[in-house]
Design a protein around this motif. Structure first.
Motif, mmCIF file in Angstrom:
data_model
loop_
_atom_site.group_PDB
_atom_site.id
_atom_site.type_symbol
_atom_site.label_atom_id
_atom_site.label_comp_id
_atom_site.label_asym_id
_atom_site.label_seq_id
_atom_site.Cartn_x
_atom_site.Cartn_y
_atom_site.Cartn_z
ATOM 1 N N GLU A 235 1.997 -0.193 -8.479
ATOM 2 C CA GLU A 235 2.096 -1.493 -7.818
ATOM 3 C C GLU A 235 2.096 -1.397 -6.291
ATOM 4 O O GLU A 235 2.424 -0.368 -5.700
ATOM 5 C CB GLU A 235 3.352 -2.222 -8.303
ATOM 6 N N ARG A 236 1.741 -2.529 -5.680
ATOM 7 C CA ARG A 236 1.714 -2.677 -4.237
ATOM 8 C C ARG A 236 2.845 -3.620 -3.846
ATOM 9 O O ARG A 236 2.993 -4.710 -4.412
ATOM 10 C CB ARG A 236 0.367 -3.249 -3.806
ATOM 11 N N ALA A 237 3.641 -3.211 -2.867
ATOM 12 C CA ALA A 237 4.835 -3.970 -2.498
ATOM 13 C C ALA A 237 4.777 -4.408 -1.043
ATOM 14 O O ALA A 237 4.238 -3.705 -0.181
ATOM 15 C CB ALA A 237 6.087 -3.131 -2.737
ATOM 16 N N LEU A 238 5.367 -5.570 -0.766
ATOM 17 C CA LEU A 238 5.510 -6.098 0.582
ATOM 18 C C LEU A 238 6.988 -6.316 0.854
ATOM 19 O O LEU A 238 7.692 -6.939 0.046
ATOM 20 C CB LEU A 238 4.762 -7.424 0.725
ATOM 21 N N GLU A 239 7.466 -5.811 1.986
ATOM 22 C CA GLU A 239 8.834 -6.079 2.432
ATOM 23 C C GLU A 239 8.772 -6.914 3.704
ATOM 24 O O GLU A 239 7.984 -6.628 4.603
ATOM 25 C CB GLU A 239 9.593 -4.784 2.708
ATOM 26 N N ILE A 240 9.609 -7.930 3.774
ATOM 27 C CA ILE A 240 9.761 -8.730 4.986
ATOM 28 C C ILE A 240 11.077 -8.322 5.635
ATOM 29 O O ILE A 240 12.150 -8.513 5.058
ATOM 30 C CB ILE A 240 9.773 -10.243 4.685
ATOM 31 N N GLY A 241 11.001 -7.729 6.832
ATOM 32 C CA GLY A 241 12.197 -7.259 7.522
ATOM 33 C C GLY A 241 12.386 -5.768 7.341
ATOM 34 O O GLY A 241 13.207 -5.322 6.536
ATOM 35 N N ALA A 242 11.631 -4.972 8.113
ATOM 36 C CA ALA A 242 11.675 -3.514 7.941
ATOM 37 C C ALA A 242 13.019 -2.920 8.328
ATOM 38 O O ALA A 242 13.468 -1.942 7.722
ATOM 39 C CB ALA A 242 10.567 -2.855 8.768
ATOM 40 N N GLY A 243 13.664 -3.503 9.349
ATOM 41 C CA GLY A 243 14.932 -2.951 9.803
ATOM 42 C C GLY A 243 14.791 -1.491 10.197
ATOM 43 O O GLY A 243 13.953 -1.125 11.009
ATOM 44 N N SER A 244 15.581 -0.640 9.575
ATOM 45 C CA SER A 244 15.551 0.800 9.886
ATOM 46 C C SER A 244 14.519 1.553 9.072
ATOM 47 O O SER A 244 14.302 2.743 9.283
ATOM 48 C CB SER A 244 16.928 1.406 9.633
ATOM 49 N N GLY A 245 13.905 0.880 8.095
ATOM 50 C CA GLY A 245 12.944 1.541 7.218
ATOM 51 C C GLY A 245 13.526 2.051 5.912
ATOM 52 O O GLY A 245 12.788 2.554 5.062
ATOM 53 N N ALA B 58 -3.587 -8.509 3.998
ATOM 54 C CA ALA B 58 -4.050 -9.276 2.852
ATOM 55 C C ALA B 58 -3.251 -8.956 1.590
ATOM 56 O O ALA B 58 -2.936 -7.801 1.323
ATOM 57 C CB ALA B 58 -5.531 -9.002 2.611
ATOM 58 N N GLY B 59 -2.945 -9.986 0.822
ATOM 59 C CA GLY B 59 -2.371 -9.832 -0.497
ATOM 60 C C GLY B 59 -3.504 -9.756 -1.517
ATOM 61 O O GLY B 59 -4.647 -9.517 -1.137
ATOM 62 N N PRO B 60 -3.216 -9.969 -2.801
ATOM 63 C CA PRO B 60 -1.884 -10.279 -3.311
ATOM 64 C C PRO B 60 -1.051 -9.023 -3.549
ATOM 65 O O PRO B 60 -1.575 -7.906 -3.488
ATOM 66 C CB PRO B 60 -2.194 -10.982 -4.630
ATOM 67 N N PHE B 61 0.246 -9.234 -3.812
ATOM 68 C CA PHE B 61 1.182 -8.142 -4.024
ATOM 69 C C PHE B 61 1.822 -8.264 -5.400
ATOM 70 O O PHE B 61 1.998 -9.355 -5.938
ATOM 71 C CB PHE B 61 2.273 -8.165 -2.952
ATOM 72 N N ASP B 62 2.198 -7.114 -5.952
ATOM 73 C CA ASP B 62 2.948 -7.092 -7.210
ATOM 74 C C ASP B 62 4.425 -7.391 -6.970
ATOM 75 O O ASP B 62 5.096 -7.955 -7.837
ATOM 76 C CB ASP B 62 2.833 -5.721 -7.879
ATOM 77 N N VAL B 63 4.909 -6.971 -5.808
ATOM 78 C CA VAL B 63 6.340 -7.073 -5.479
ATOM 79 C C VAL B 63 6.485 -7.532 -4.033
ATOM 80 O O VAL B 63 5.787 -7.022 -3.149
ATOM 81 C CB VAL B 63 7.038 -5.703 -5.660
ATOM 82 N N LEU C 48 4.641 -17.300 0.829
ATOM 83 C CA LEU C 48 4.963 -15.969 0.300
ATOM 84 C C LEU C 48 4.813 -15.933 -1.219
ATOM 85 O O LEU C 48 4.293 -14.954 -1.776
ATOM 86 C CB LEU C 48 6.379 -15.565 0.702
ATOM 87 N N LEU C 49 5.252 -16.971 -1.883
ATOM 88 C CA LEU C 49 5.084 -17.026 -3.335
ATOM 89 C C LEU C 49 3.604 -16.969 -3.707
ATOM 90 O O LEU C 49 3.228 -16.356 -4.709
ATOM 91 C CB LEU C 49 5.720 -18.307 -3.895
ATOM 92 N N ASN C 50 2.770 -17.594 -2.884
ATOM 93 C CA ASN C 50 1.333 -17.598 -3.159
ATOM 94 C C ASN C 50 0.710 -16.213 -3.023
ATOM 95 O O ASN C 50 -0.408 -15.981 -3.506
ATOM 96 C CB ASN C 50 0.607 -18.563 -2.220
ATOM 97 N N GLU C 51 1.412 -15.274 -2.350
ATOM 98 C CA GLU C 51 0.903 -13.916 -2.180
ATOM 99 C C GLU C 51 1.189 -13.027 -3.386
ATOM 100 O O GLU C 51 0.775 -11.865 -3.423
ATOM 101 C CB GLU C 51 1.494 -13.281 -0.921
ATOM 102 N N LEU C 52 1.932 -13.542 -4.366
ATOM 103 C CA LEU C 52 2.224 -12.766 -5.570
ATOM 104 C C LEU C 52 1.057 -12.804 -6.541
ATOM 105 O O LEU C 52 0.414 -13.841 -6.734
ATOM 106 C CB LEU C 52 3.452 -13.340 -6.290
ATOM 107 N N LYS C 53 0.788 -11.677 -7.184
ATOM 108 C CA LYS C 53 -0.103 -11.668 -8.336
ATOM 109 C C LYS C 53 0.581 -12.385 -9.496
ATOM 110 O O LYS C 53 1.822 -12.481 -9.532
ATOM 111 C CB LYS C 53 -0.414 -10.231 -8.770
ATOM 112 N N VAL C 54 -0.180 -12.855 -10.451
ATOM 113 C CA VAL C 54 0.425 -13.339 -11.691
ATOM 114 C C VAL C 54 1.134 -12.156 -12.356
ATOM 115 O O VAL C 54 0.548 -11.080 -12.513
ATOM 116 C CB VAL C 54 -0.638 -13.945 -12.625
ATOM 117 N N GLY C 55 2.398 -12.349 -12.670
ATOM 118 C CA GLY C 55 3.232 -11.255 -13.165
ATOM 119 C C GLY C 55 4.033 -10.583 -12.072
ATOM 120 O O GLY C 55 4.906 -9.754 -12.349
#
Length: 217
Positions: free
Chosen positions: A79-89, A141-146, A160-167
């Motif tokens: 899966e491909r994941a997107l995090e919003i807010g990297a902070g310290s990593g 570019a999305g979409p993302f699994d997570v 952000l919800l629209n960037e999710l894959k179905v599932g």
């Protein structure tokens, strides 16, 4: 401080009692060295049951919150994941061990650099740190699994919800102080989403996300 004993105590006394029972998540917390993602001035707080200060008034989520959100997302290797807010990593590093690829967005240039440096030092190679405001148009570019929001929002933006894959699944901490809810949203169809409340908590606001109007007519 005995670092390995402190890590063991964090896992067994803070995280496991918070219903984090997934063996793969628990073992990952022993592999990804949290202390390496904490600013030097706060290294002694790395394993405390609290948020850890970061530059420019930001902070890392408490260990049990990170671990529980990671468990609930059930990230898979393809899966491909997107995090919003990297902070310290740190959260991106945890996601990276679970996912094929991680993109983490950070609106603060100082934190983006910090996350990049920490991830490089930890030899995490499947994370892309990008400067950007996750509340607006995404710079990738999305979409993302997570999708994971590493901080709280008043509500989850539809973009952000629209960037999710179905599932796909999105985890966020939603609401107003003094009580917020950690929420897991699954996209079950092209225009259908299912939301589950996971637990009550409080977390620092993500920068840039809209607040509800205080005025009601």
């Amino acid at each position: 401080m005995n670092t390995e004993q402190a890590r063991f105590n964090m896992i067994e006394q803070q995280i496991r009692p918070w219903d984090v029972l997934d063996a793969s998540v628990l073992s990952l917390l022993a592999v990804v060295k949290r202390e390496d993602f904490v600013p030097a001035a706060y290294r002694s707080m790395a394993f405390f049951d609290t948020e850890v200060p970061l530059p420019n008034g930001q902070c890392m989520l408490a260990p049990k919150i990170e671990a529980r959100l990671l468990q609930e997302l059930e990230v898979r290797k393809h899966e491909r994941a997107l995090e919003i807010g990297a902070g310290s990593g740190h959260m991106a590093a945890l996601l990276a061990h679970k996912a094929r690829q991680v993109v983490t967005l950070e609106s603060d240039p100082t934190l983006a650099r910090l996350a990049s440096e920490n991830l490089k030092r930890a030899s995490v190679t499947n994370v892309s740190v990008m400067e950007g405001d996750g509340s607006k148009r995404l710079p990738t570019a999305g979409p993302f699994d997570v999708i994971l929001l590493s901080g709280s929002v008043a509500s989850i933006p539809q973009n952000l919800l629209n960037e999710l894959k179905v599932g796909g699944r999105l985890a966020a901490i939603v609401g107003q102080e003094p009580v917020m809810n950690a929420v897991l949203v699954t996209r079950v169809g092209e225009n259908e989403f299912k939301s589950v409340n996971l637990f009550d908590t409080v977390a620092q606001r993500l920068v840039g996300f809209d607040e509800p109007s205080r005025f009601h007519f």
